[in-house]
Scaffold this motif. Sequence first.
Motif, PDB file in Angstrom:
ATOM      1  N   ILE A  95      51.831  25.875  44.915  1.00 24.77           N
ATOM      2  CA  ILE A  95      50.846  27.159  44.849  1.00 24.77           C
ATOM      3  C   ILE A  95      50.561  27.402  43.449  1.00 24.77           C
ATOM      4  O   ILE A  95      49.264  27.489  43.247  1.00 24.77           O
ATOM      5  CB  ILE A  95      51.257  28.305  45.723  1.00 24.77           C
ATOM      6  CG1 ILE A  95      51.292  28.051  47.065  1.00 24.77           C
ATOM      7  CG2 ILE A  95      50.638  29.596  45.218  1.00 24.77           C
ATOM      8  CD1 ILE A  95      52.345  29.144  47.962  1.00 24.77           C
ATOM      9  N   GLU A  96      51.474  27.585  42.396  1.00 23.60           N
ATOM     10  CA  GLU A  96      51.237  27.863  41.022  1.00 23.60           C
ATOM     11  C   GLU A  96      50.348  26.993  40.513  1.00 23.60           C
ATOM     12  O   GLU A  96      49.447  27.181  39.849  1.00 23.60           O
ATOM     13  CB  GLU A  96      52.612  28.214  40.665  1.00 23.60           C
ATOM     14  CG  GLU A  96      52.381  28.699  38.987  1.00 23.60           C
ATOM     15  CD  GLU A  96      51.309  29.787  38.814  1.00 23.60           C
ATOM     16  OE1 GLU A  96      50.832  29.815  37.528  1.00 23.60           O
ATOM     17  OE2 GLU A  96      51.148  30.609  39.643  1.00 23.60           O
ATOM     18  N   GLN A  97      50.978  25.738  40.744  1.00 24.47           N
ATOM     19  CA  GLN A  97      50.025  24.424  40.059  1.00 24.47           C
ATOM     20  C   GLN A  97      48.749  24.354  40.624  1.00 24.47           C
ATOM     21  O   GLN A  97      47.700  24.052  39.947  1.00 24.47           O
ATOM     22  CB  GLN A  97      50.811  23.090  40.113  1.00 24.47           C
ATOM     23  CG  GLN A  97      52.088  23.350  39.363  1.00 24.47           C
ATOM     24  CD  GLN A  97      52.894  22.138  39.181  1.00 24.47           C
ATOM     25  OE1 GLN A  97      52.324  21.155  38.504  1.00 24.47           O
ATOM     26  NE2 GLN A  97      54.022  22.120  39.794  1.00 24.47           N
ATOM     27  N   CYS A  98      48.428  24.514  42.008  1.00 30.31           N
ATOM     28  CA  CYS A  98      47.150  24.622  42.417  1.00 30.31           C
ATOM     29  C   CYS A  98      46.477  25.711  42.083  1.00 30.31           C
ATOM     30  O   CYS A  98      45.154  25.547  41.367  1.00 30.31           O
ATOM     31  CB  CYS A  98      47.167  24.577  43.765  1.00 30.31           C
ATOM     32  SG  CYS A  98      47.962  23.063  44.586  1.00 30.31           S
ATOM     33  N   ARG A  99      46.832  26.839  41.654  1.00 33.92           N
ATOM     34  CA  ARG A  99      46.143  28.264  41.323  1.00 33.92           C
ATOM     35  C   ARG A  99      45.800  27.769  39.953  1.00 33.92           C
ATOM     36  O   ARG A  99      44.607  28.010  39.594  1.00 33.92           O
ATOM     37  CB  ARG A  99      47.137  29.381  41.500  1.00 33.92           C
ATOM     38  CG  ARG A  99      46.416  30.431  40.930  1.00 33.92           C
ATOM     39  CD  ARG A  99      47.378  31.851  40.747  1.00 33.92           C
ATOM     40  NE  ARG A  99      48.299  31.306  39.534  1.00 33.92           N
ATOM     41  CZ  ARG A  99      48.047  31.373  38.381  1.00 33.92           C
ATOM     42  NH1 ARG A  99      46.560  31.555  37.939  1.00 33.92           N
ATOM     43  NH2 ARG A  99      48.745  30.999  37.293  1.00 33.92           N
ATOM     44  N   GLN A 100      46.650  27.319  39.173  1.00 34.51           N
ATOM     45  CA  GLN A 100      46.207  27.012  37.909  1.00 34.51           C
ATOM     46  C   GLN A 100      45.036  26.035  37.605  1.00 34.51           C
ATOM     47  O   GLN A 100      44.162  26.062  36.784  1.00 34.51           O
ATOM     48  CB  GLN A 100      47.485  26.433  36.979  1.00 34.51           C
ATOM     49  CG  GLN A 100      48.556  27.160  36.718  1.00 34.51           C
ATOM     50  CD  GLN A 100      49.685  26.720  36.194  1.00 34.51           C
ATOM     51  OE1 GLN A 100      49.752  25.318  35.740  1.00 34.51           O
ATOM     52  NE2 GLN A 100      50.973  27.349  35.914  1.00 34.51           N
ATOM     53  N   ARG A 101      44.773  25.201  38.739  1.00 39.08           N
ATOM     54  CA  ARG A 101      43.688  24.146  38.498  1.00 39.08           C
ATOM     55  C   ARG A 101      42.589  24.718  39.375  1.00 39.08           C
ATOM     56  O   ARG A 101      41.586  23.902  39.684  1.00 39.08           O
ATOM     57  CB  ARG A 101      44.296  22.761  39.213  1.00 39.08           C
ATOM     58  CG  ARG A 101      45.062  22.110  38.122  1.00 39.08           C
ATOM     59  CD  ARG A 101      46.142  21.118  38.782  1.00 39.08           C
ATOM     60  NE  ARG A 101      47.133  20.539  37.791  1.00 39.08           N
ATOM     61  CZ  ARG A 101      47.916  21.159  37.172  1.00 39.08           C
ATOM     62  NH1 ARG A 101      48.396  22.470  37.508  1.00 39.08           N
ATOM     63  NH2 ARG A 101      48.720  20.478  36.104  1.00 39.08           N
ATOM     64  N   GLU A 102      42.533  25.976  40.009  1.00 41.02           N
ATOM     65  CA  GLU A 102      41.436  26.422  40.625  1.00 41.02           C
ATOM     66  C   GLU A 102      41.381  25.898  41.891  1.00 41.02           C
ATOM     67  O   GLU A 102      40.121  25.954  42.466  1.00 41.02           O
ATOM     68  CB  GLU A 102      40.281  26.719  39.601  1.00 41.02           C
ATOM     69  CG  GLU A 102      40.417  27.435  38.448  1.00 41.02           C
ATOM     70  CD  GLU A 102      39.081  27.529  37.624  1.00 41.02           C
ATOM     71  OE1 GLU A 102      38.130  27.054  38.236  1.00 41.02           O
ATOM     72  OE2 GLU A 102      39.220  28.434  36.782  1.00 41.02           O
ATOM     73  N   VAL A 103      42.297  25.318  42.288  1.00 40.56           N
ATOM     74  CA  VAL A 103      42.228  25.023  43.930  1.00 40.56           C
ATOM     75  C   VAL A 103      42.277  26.048  44.747  1.00 40.56           C
ATOM     76  O   VAL A 103      43.215  27.193  44.527  1.00 40.56           O
ATOM     77  CB  VAL A 103      43.520  24.053  44.172  1.00 40.56           C
ATOM     78  CG1 VAL A 103      43.656  23.703  45.776  1.00 40.56           C
ATOM     79  CG2 VAL A 103      43.558  22.745  43.307  1.00 40.56           C
ATOM     80  N   LEU A 104      41.448  26.341  46.061  1.00 41.94           N
ATOM     81  CA  LEU A 104      41.535  27.361  46.662  1.00 41.94           C
ATOM     82  C   LEU A 104      42.742  27.343  47.523  1.00 41.94           C
ATOM     83  O   LEU A 104      43.109  26.505  48.175  1.00 41.94           O
ATOM     84  CB  LEU A 104      40.124  27.094  47.757  1.00 41.94           C
ATOM     85  CG  LEU A 104      39.081  27.253  47.180  1.00 41.94           C
ATOM     86  CD1 LEU A 104      37.796  26.687  48.137  1.00 41.94           C
ATOM     87  CD2 LEU A 104      38.557  28.394  46.511  1.00 41.94           C
TER      88      LEU A 104
END
Length: 184
Positions: A37-46
């Motif tokens: 979740i955190e790494q996706c959030r950093q990459r602006e993944v929904l």
Amino acid sequence: MTCSALLIIDVQHSFLHQPFWDEAEVPAFQTALLSLIEQCRQREVLLIDVFHIGKAWPFTRDSGLIERLPFLTHQPAATFYKHVHNALTDSGLEEWLRQKQVDHLIIAGMRTEQCCETTARVASDLGFSVTFVTPATLTFPMTHGGITLDSTELKHRTETVLIDRFARISDVEGCIQSLDATDA
């Protein structure tokens, strides 16, 4: 350009009230899911929360248990509620994803071989590219015909039926590396 969404499926209080609930694999699942979740959030993944509503307690809407487990503190881009095993066909999620031009789904959540696997299969059939992040899924032993499959065996079975047919199988690091390579 690829537009990705992370589906966080059924990580809800309802499961704490099931007779099969077992804490043994929860810490590893939490670590993997929170990292994803955190790494996706950093990459602006929904980030998309999906919850299951059923006809029987503890999955009924009025149970008060259709809410995410407390270790999840992310801010979802959207929340959807499903009444079937997959997250796409009756929740409005597919239409929302199409409006956002999402073409790649990352699958994580609870019940590896049920709602997560079924969502991966349906997503693939609907034309989405799918990454199944097995360590960020959780399941529990199941028995049929006197044979019990433990969580590891169920996850392996799920990977076996999904790989090269419905999804790319990955761990958290591989998923993030793939996202970074796509963006590069």
